[in-house]
Structures are given as C-alpha cells and as structure tokens.
Write a protein that holds these residues in place. Structure first.
Motif, short mmCIF file in Angstrom:
data_model
loop_
_atom_site.label_atom_id
_atom_site.label_comp_id
_atom_site.label_asym_id
_atom_site.label_seq_id
_atom_site.Cartn_x
_atom_site.Cartn_y
_atom_site.Cartn_z
N MET A 57 0.80 -1.13 -0.02
CA MET A 57 -0.14 0.14 -0.14
C MET A 57 1.06 1.35 -0.08
O MET A 57 2.01 1.30 0.12
N PRO A 58 0.29 2.51 -0.20
CA PRO A 58 1.13 3.52 -0.25
C PRO A 58 1.89 3.79 1.35
O PRO A 58 1.23 3.43 2.41
N GLY A 59 2.85 4.56 1.37
CA GLY A 59 3.46 5.11 2.62
C GLY A 59 2.33 5.83 3.26
O GLY A 59 1.78 6.64 2.62
N LEU A 60 2.42 5.76 4.42
CA LEU A 60 1.52 6.84 5.29
C LEU A 60 2.02 8.04 5.39
O LEU A 60 3.18 8.36 5.17
N VAL A 61 1.34 9.12 5.42
CA VAL A 61 1.93 10.47 5.33
C VAL A 61 1.31 11.32 6.67
O VAL A 61 0.06 11.47 7.04
N ASN A 62 2.21 11.71 7.33
CA ASN A 62 1.87 12.39 8.76
C ASN A 62 1.78 13.76 8.53
O ASN A 62 2.78 14.53 7.92
N ALA A 63 0.54 14.31 8.28
CA ALA A 63 0.30 15.52 7.93
C ALA A 63 0.34 16.77 9.16
O ALA A 63 0.23 17.98 8.53
N HIS A 64 0.84 16.44 10.37
CA HIS A 64 1.09 17.38 11.45
C HIS A 64 2.04 16.78 12.34
O HIS A 64 1.55 16.08 12.83
N CYS A 65 3.11 17.44 12.41
CA CYS A 65 4.23 16.73 13.38
C CYS A 65 5.19 17.75 13.53
O CYS A 65 5.37 18.74 12.98
N HIS A 66 5.72 17.57 14.80
CA HIS A 66 6.97 18.31 15.26
C HIS A 66 7.90 17.24 15.83
O HIS A 66 8.16 17.15 16.87
N THR A 67 8.46 16.37 14.82
CA THR A 67 9.25 15.35 15.21
C THR A 67 10.42 15.47 16.02
O THR A 67 10.82 14.43 17.01
N PRO A 68 11.18 16.51 16.02
CA PRO A 68 12.34 16.49 16.92
C PRO A 68 11.86 16.71 18.38
O PRO A 68 12.89 16.60 19.29
N THR A 295 0.21 12.99 13.61
CA THR A 295 0.25 12.55 15.14
C THR A 295 0.39 13.46 16.03
O THR A 295 0.42 13.44 17.16
N ASP A 296 0.75 14.84 15.50
CA ASP A 296 1.24 15.94 16.39
C ASP A 296 2.68 15.50 16.62
O ASP A 296 3.20 14.59 16.40
N GLY A 297 3.15 16.18 17.86
CA GLY A 297 4.66 16.00 18.07
C GLY A 297 4.58 14.55 19.09
O GLY A 297 3.69 14.16 19.76
N PRO A 298 5.75 13.99 19.19
CA PRO A 298 5.96 12.88 20.02
C PRO A 298 5.92 13.07 21.36
O PRO A 298 6.20 12.14 22.22
N LEU A 304 5.12 8.34 17.19
CA LEU A 304 4.71 8.83 15.78
C LEU A 304 4.29 7.57 14.99
O LEU A 304 4.32 7.66 13.66
N ASP A 305 3.45 6.81 15.55
CA ASP A 305 2.81 5.61 14.78
C ASP A 305 1.44 6.06 14.26
O ASP A 305 0.45 6.21 15.01
#
Length: 430
Positions: A57-68, A295-298, A304-305
């Motif tokens: 399937m396509p890769g998932l796209v995280n539309a809003h995040c603050h990963t650091p 996911t928003d930030g971790p 981030l799942d």
C-alpha cells in the motif's frame, strides 16, 4: 535507478476509486510507478521481479508533526495544552540547538519508517537541521519553519525566502511552506503578513487552529467572533492553508473553512492526551473538507505511529455521532495517505497509481490479526482495526528502500538513540 517489478498477495492502492488488486503487480522505474494492476494482466518483461507476498500500500503521510520533540517525549504529562507548552515544552526547547534537532528528527524518522510513514509535514525551528536529517534518511519532508512571536522580526521573511530558494524542490523529496504557530501566539496582524507572504510564493500556510476551547478567548473577546471567523475576515484562510486540529469549530466555522478550501490535519490521539476535545470530522467530511491525519509531536501523543490515528480517528467519529456506519476502512486509509498528501500540498504522493511517486510499504499479513480473511473487505477491515506497525516489514521512498525486512537502511538507529538520550538530560536540567 534500475526498474523493478513487485508481486504481492494484495495491493491496496488508496486511489480515488479505492482500487484493490489481489494478487497484484506493480512496476517501478526511476522512483515512479509505471504500471499497477492485477497479476496476469501485466506485460511480459525482463526487469527484475520480486515475489514479496503480503500486502502493498502507499506509505502513510503524517500531515502534522513536530518530530524533534522526541527529545522531550514524556515531559509535562498530565498538563493541559497551555501549561504543557509554557511549563514543560518551551523551557526545554529553548535550550535546543541545531544538532539536538538533527538527532531528534533522525530518531523520529526511524520510528516513522518502522510504522510505514514515508512523509511528514513538520512545523519546527532549526529547519536547516531537519532538512539535513531528511536528506540523510531519504524521508519525504514538507518543512514549514515554525514562527513564534518571540522570534518573529523584520528580517524573518527574507530568511524564509532564502530558505525556500535553497530547499524547495517539488521534483524531489523536500518542499517548503511556512508554519506560524497560532493566532493566539503571533496575533492577527502578524498572521495577516505571513499569510500574504505565503500566497506570494504559493507556500503551504500551516497553522494551529481551534485546538482547545480556551486558547483564543482573548482574541475572540476582542473581535466578538470565533477565531475561524476572525481569520476568514482578515484573509488569513486564503491560499494553501493547512489548519491543524480544528477541534472547537461550529457549523459556521466549517462552512468558512470549506469556502476557503482549507485542509485540516486531524490529530485525535494528541487531542485526547491533552484533553482538548473531539474534532467533528464527520461534519467536515460531509461538507467536503480535505482531512489528513497527523500524530502531532511525539511529546503529546507520545508516538509517531500513524496507525493509531487511523484506528482512533474512525472510532472517535463513530462514537461522537453514535453511528457505526461512518468512516469506512477505505475512507480512513485514504485520509492517512492520499488525502494527507493533498492536505500538505503534495502532488502524486499517497496513492499507488501510474505516474505517482513510488512511496510504498509492505505489510506482513501472516499474523493472527489478519486471520481469517474471506474477502477483500475483511482484509481492509483488518488493516484498519487490527493493523499496526509490527506488521510493516519493508518501506520504499521514491522507489528506494529505507526499511528492508525490518532493518533500517538509511539510519543508524543505535547512534540516534544514544544521541537523543544524552541530549535530553541536558535539556531537562533546571
């Protein structure tokens, strides 16, 4: 890049028609999809062929995040949004440097790859470090540099323009927008200026909006209107706007968002953890709004799942409306892939179609959570209701593997873990 053919037990395309091929074949050339369909209908070829089984399937796209914010994961647990930001997040983030952000982003990218997330839309400072980390990991990135009242100045727009000129590449993996944190932080005049700037370069304008009931009370009292109405009246919603959260919106607000073609990044897990509320996405979908999942930030999720958002977004909509027929598996999978990509301004990402980017993931269906599956509807139901990151075995971005049989290809995860652990203690010092 060498052409490749993959044969899978099931291919879930997440295209506009929700096409599924079982068994299916997909051909990749130069990072793009050149053919996809049912096994037996493909042309004969001498290109390298891989019989991989499982589900593609396509890769998932995280539309809003603050990963650091992997660096501050777990801090401030149990606080509402306002206190969580001012007492736990911003004091630690104020000590961050470029290297901190690089390693926070790198560790977060490893986590996202393992969950099958190939793209993220980031709102954060230290944007150069995030681009460097994404280039190193080969993730697809929409970088919207965070803008706060405390750091906004006359030179900011020129700095953003220079950053845009250096890194915006719609033909590659990095695109650039701008991320004003919120109207309640920046104020309306600054948001107007930033919105005009975003339109001048056709940038994605990525802003937190109506996340909590109280956040905009001062501005709403001053103007005598809802925050959505205020932004609409001042032209801030015109252009390519991505509004994160949109929990506290009424019917009129939703109509205004529709009128301006605003996209929404829905972050149900973060909204629940911070006690912010339940976004009425069933009403938004009924009105035709484009909704992606984030996911928003971790530190407010705390993972981030994106698979958690897939399941919970649909469940919350059903329980909020007391209607078990809402949000089908195909619809919510589309929200995590094609619709999320559309929401963050990406073209030809998030679906397995001819001419689209070969961002895809393989799911191992040899699990009890996929058993039994007597038809394709049940397979899709299993994917949404009982699927999880544990079943992701392989991940491709633009046709290149970043996760292979469960092993990260482009990221030294052990070093990233060490770096984040060490740096987090420094940030936590009083």
């Amino acid at each position: 890049m060498q052409s490749q053919r993959y044969i899978a037990d099931t291919i879930v395309t997440c295209d506009a028609n929700n096409s599924v091929y079982a068994p299916g074949v997909i051909d990749i050339e130069d990072g793009k999809i050149v053919w996809v369909g049912t096994l037996g209908s493909e042309e004969e070829t001498d290109i390298q062929t891989h019989k991989i089984g499982g589900l593609l399937m396509p890769g998932l796209v995280n539309a809003h995040c603050h990963t650091p914010m992997t660096l501050v994961r777990g801090a401030g647990d149990g606080l509402p949004l306002g206190r969580w930001l001012t007492e736990a997040m911003w004091p630690r983030e104020g000590k961050m440097n470029e290297e901190d952000a690089y390693w926070g982003m790198t560790l977060g990218s490893a986590e996202m790859f393992r969950a099958g997330v190939t793209t993220s839309c980031e709102m954060y400072l230290f944007e150069e470090a995030l681009v460097e980390a994404a280039n190193s990991s080969e993730a697809r990135l929409v970088m919207t540099p965070g803008v706060f009242k405390s750091s906004y100045s006359e030179s900011s727009l020129q700095n953003f323009t220079d950053f845009y000129n250096r890194h915006h590449d719609p033909e590659g993996k990095i695109t650039v927008g701008i991320g004003p944190h919120s109207a309640y932080d920046l104020g309306i005049p600054a948001c107007i200026e930033l919105a005009e700037f975003a339109r001048s370069l056709d940038l994605l304008f990525h802003i937190h909006l109506a996340e909590t009931r109280e956040e905009s009370s001062r501005i709403e009292s001053e103007y005598g209107k809802s925050i959505v109405e205020i932004l609409s009246d001042n032209g801030i919603l015109e252009g390519n706007v991505l509004a994160a959260h949109c929990v506290w919106v009424n019917d009129n607000d939703i109509s205004l968002l529709v009128d301006s073609n605003v996209s929404v990044a829905h972050c149900p897990v973060s909204n629940m953890k911070l006690g912010s509320g339940i976004a009425p996405i069933e009403k938004m979908l009924e009105k035709g709004l484009t909704i992606g999942l984030g996911t928003d930030g971790p530190a407010s999720n705390d993972t981030l799942d994106l698979w958690e958002e897939v399941k919970i977004a649909a469940l919350l909509a059903r329980v909020n409306s007391l209607d078990a027929t809402l949000i089908t598996p195909s619809e919510v999978l589309g929200m995590a892939t094609r619709k999320s990509a559309e929401a963050i301004g990406l073209d030809r990402v998030g679906s397995l179609e001819i001419g689209w980017e070969a961002d895809m993931i393989r799911i191992d269906t040899h699990y009890s959570t996929f058993t039994p599956s007597t038809d394709l509807d049940e397979t899709l139901a299993h994917l949404v209701w009982s699927g999880s990151n544990r079943e992701v075995t392989d991940v491709w971005v633009a046709g290149s593997k970043v996760l292979s049989e469960g092993d990260l290809v482009t990221i030294d995860e052990e070093r990233a873990l060490r770096e984040v652990k060490e740096r987090a203690f420094r940030l936590a010092e009083v």
